[in-house]
Design an enzyme around this catalytic site. Structure first.
Site, PDB file in Angstrom:
ATOM      1  N   LYS A 153       0.797  -1.238   0.000  1.00  0.00           N
ATOM      2  CA  LYS A 153       0.000   0.000   0.000  1.00  0.00           C
ATOM      3  C   LYS A 153       0.824   1.280   0.000  1.00  0.00           C
ATOM      4  O   LYS A 153       0.402   2.273  -0.577  1.00  0.00           O
ATOM      5  CB  LYS A 153      -0.957  -0.005   1.190  1.00  0.00           C
ATOM      6  CG  LYS A 153      -0.268   0.046   2.534  1.00  0.00           C
ATOM      7  CD  LYS A 153      -1.244  -0.256   3.668  1.00  0.00           C
ATOM      8  CE  LYS A 153      -0.573  -0.091   4.999  1.00  0.00           C
ATOM      9  NZ  LYS A 153      -1.305  -0.736   6.088  1.00  0.00           N
ATOM     10  N   ARG A 198      -7.582  -0.326  17.046  1.00  0.00           N
ATOM     11  CA  ARG A 198      -8.028   0.015  15.706  1.00  0.00           C
ATOM     12  C   ARG A 198      -9.079  -1.044  15.379  1.00  0.00           C
ATOM     13  O   ARG A 198      -9.997  -1.219  16.153  1.00  0.00           O
ATOM     14  CB  ARG A 198      -6.852   0.099  14.720  1.00  0.00           C
ATOM     15  CG  ARG A 198      -7.202   0.957  13.495  1.00  0.00           C
ATOM     16  CD  ARG A 198      -6.036   1.096  12.520  1.00  0.00           C
ATOM     17  NE  ARG A 198      -5.785  -0.121  11.762  1.00  0.00           N
ATOM     18  CZ  ARG A 198      -4.806  -0.263  10.860  1.00  0.00           C
ATOM     19  NH1 ARG A 198      -3.988   0.733  10.611  1.00  0.00           N
ATOM     20  NH2 ARG A 198      -4.646  -1.398  10.212  1.00  0.00           N
TER      21      ARG A 198
HETATM   22  C1  PLP Z   1      -0.385  -1.452   6.687  1.00  0.00           C
HETATM   23  C2  PLP Z   1      -0.698  -2.748   7.307  1.00  0.00           C
HETATM   24  C3  PLP Z   1       0.309  -3.704   7.480  1.00  0.00           C
HETATM   25  C4  PLP Z   1       1.762  -3.455   7.132  1.00  0.00           C
HETATM   26  O1  PLP Z   1       2.375  -2.663   8.116  1.00  0.00           O
HETATM   27  P1  PLP Z   1       3.944  -2.319   8.071  1.00  0.00           P
HETATM   28  O2  PLP Z   1       4.182  -1.593   9.328  1.00  0.00           O
HETATM   29  O3  PLP Z   1       4.163  -1.477   6.856  1.00  0.00           O
HETATM   30  O4  PLP Z   1       4.677  -3.610   7.990  1.00  0.00           O
HETATM   31  C5  PLP Z   1      -0.066  -4.931   8.023  1.00  0.00           C
HETATM   32  N1  PLP Z   1      -1.330  -5.170   8.394  1.00  0.00           N
HETATM   33  C6  PLP Z   1      -2.320  -4.273   8.245  1.00  0.00           C
HETATM   34  C7  PLP Z   1      -3.699  -4.629   8.682  1.00  0.00           C
HETATM   35  C8  PLP Z   1      -2.040  -3.021   7.716  1.00  0.00           C
HETATM   36  O5  PLP Z   1      -3.027  -2.130   7.587  1.00  0.00           O
END
Ligand code: PLP
Length: 356
Positions: free
Chosen positions: A35, A130
């Site tokens: 993302k 969250r």
């Molecule tokens: C963005 C996201 C991740 C990845 O997080 P990083 O800190 O970039 O490794 C993993 N799980 C969810 C649910 C996320 O929203």
């Protein structure tokens, strides 16, 4: 064209290789999170090509997963779906993370229409506050109802930490996730294939030998992009932190005072700024602004310059102490942190250049 984001795919792939090996050694599957760079197909293609380093492609936005349709790796939608997007979720995600029965019901309806079984992972909130089921009874009450849905299959459980509430993963909170998974297997006869123990902030647990052996998946974004775990910000050895570089162009460079002159109101964003008098400065302006980049994320490669502020389209840097004399049209380079990579990737005004 400038500003430009230079993406060194060799360095990124090196980082991915190191993380992938680390997880594989510990029998943990890797969901590569795309993302931050909007699932840019040029990046993803290069990362997944030739070597089999990635088990899932994961993104929070269904639009991004749609763009990855041609890649033959299972796709996970990380953000719990909006009811209004379930049609696309069924089409473009093999697995989605969920925490609301109402939405799962809608997913079931859409899946039925095209005769598909959609896989879901149950999201559990372990305290970061969250997304996810927070009250266990709610979760288990919903499970019974979900099992009655003909076109939904529960394949796992997951949690997310260190995102909103800054809560670190630990043996203690993750053991709750594992015990929920075990209860789903034992009492509900569900084959739990995925127990996903978090994001880049869970990597330190592997290092300290504290990641419960039942955890068999992690979702990793930042650690691949910047070569560091995110619980303590420790560098991962052998990785690069400069795979992404932002290059901006100087459009003005003049000596000016450090404190604005005249009666003070509010700035372009409605704030009342405070200025320290540092005397006359050499101030360069770059053709990039808050519409493109999170300003706090800019780390100048020339250590003698400092970013002092920005409005939507202009960024001002203090170049007084720099050994370089910046002329109009010269370029200034920055390393970025996560929010910088994310914003620069999202801005259409920042041109993307790939180094293969
Ligand atoms: C963005 C996201 C991740 C990845 O997080 P990083 O800190 O970039 O490794 C993993 N799980 C969810 C649910 C996320 O929203």
């Amino acid at each position: 064209m400038y500003p430009r984001l230079e993406i060194n795919l060799k360095k990124l792939k090196n980082n991915l290789r190191i993380i992938s090996n680390l997880l594989r050694k510990n029998k943990i599957s890797l969901a590569m999170v795309t993302k931050a760079y909007c699932a840019d197909i040029n990046i993803v293609n290069e990362l997944v090509k030739d070597e089999n380093l990635v088990d899932y492609l994961a993104d929070s936005r269904i639009e991004n997963l749609k763009g990855l349709s041609q890649i033959n790796i299972p796709k996970i939608l990380l953000r719990i779906p909006m009811k209004s997007e379930v049609e696309d979720v069924i089409k473009y995600a093999d697995i989605s993370f969920n925490s609301e029965y109402e939405t799962i019901e809608e997913l079931n309806k859409e899946a039925k229409k095209i005769n598909k079984v959609h896989k879901i992972v149950i999201m559990v909130d372990l305290g970061d506050l969250r997304e996810g089921y927070f009250v266990e009874k709610d979760l288990f009450d919903n499970i019974k109802k979900i099992q009655d849905l003909t076109n939904i299959s529960i394949v796992g459980v997951a949690t997310n930490l260190t995102c909103y509430g800054a809560i670190l993963p630990s043996e203690k909170n993750l053991s709750k996730l594992v015990s929920i998974a075990e209860r789903l297997e034992k009492d509900y006869n569900i084959d739990i294939k995925i127990i996903s123990g978090g994001n880049s902030s869970s990597l330190f647990l592997i290092d300290e030998n504290k990641l419960l052996s039942k955890i068999n998946n992690l979702r990793i974004g930042e650690a691949i992009l910047l070569g560091r775990e995110t619980a303590y910000g420790k560098r991962i050895s052998g990785t690069f932190n400069d795979a992404f570089k932002l290059i901006c162009e100087v459009i003005e460079n003049k000596e000016k005072p450090s404190v604005p002159i005249g009666e003070s109101g509010v700035d372009a964003f409605g704030n009342k700024p405070i200025f320290e008098d540092k005397g006359i400065m050499q101030r360069a302006i770059l053709g990039i602004g808050r519409q493109d980049i999170s300003i706090d994320s800019l780390n100048p490669i020339d250590k003698d310059i400092e970013v002092i502020g920005a409005s939507s389209d202009h960024t001002i840097v203090d170049v007084t102490k720099s050994k370089n004399k910046y002329s109009i049209g010269d370029k200034i380079e920055f390393l970025l942190d996560y929010s910088g990579i994310m914003t620069a990737s999202t801005s259409k005004y920042v041109k993307k250049y790939y180094i293969f």
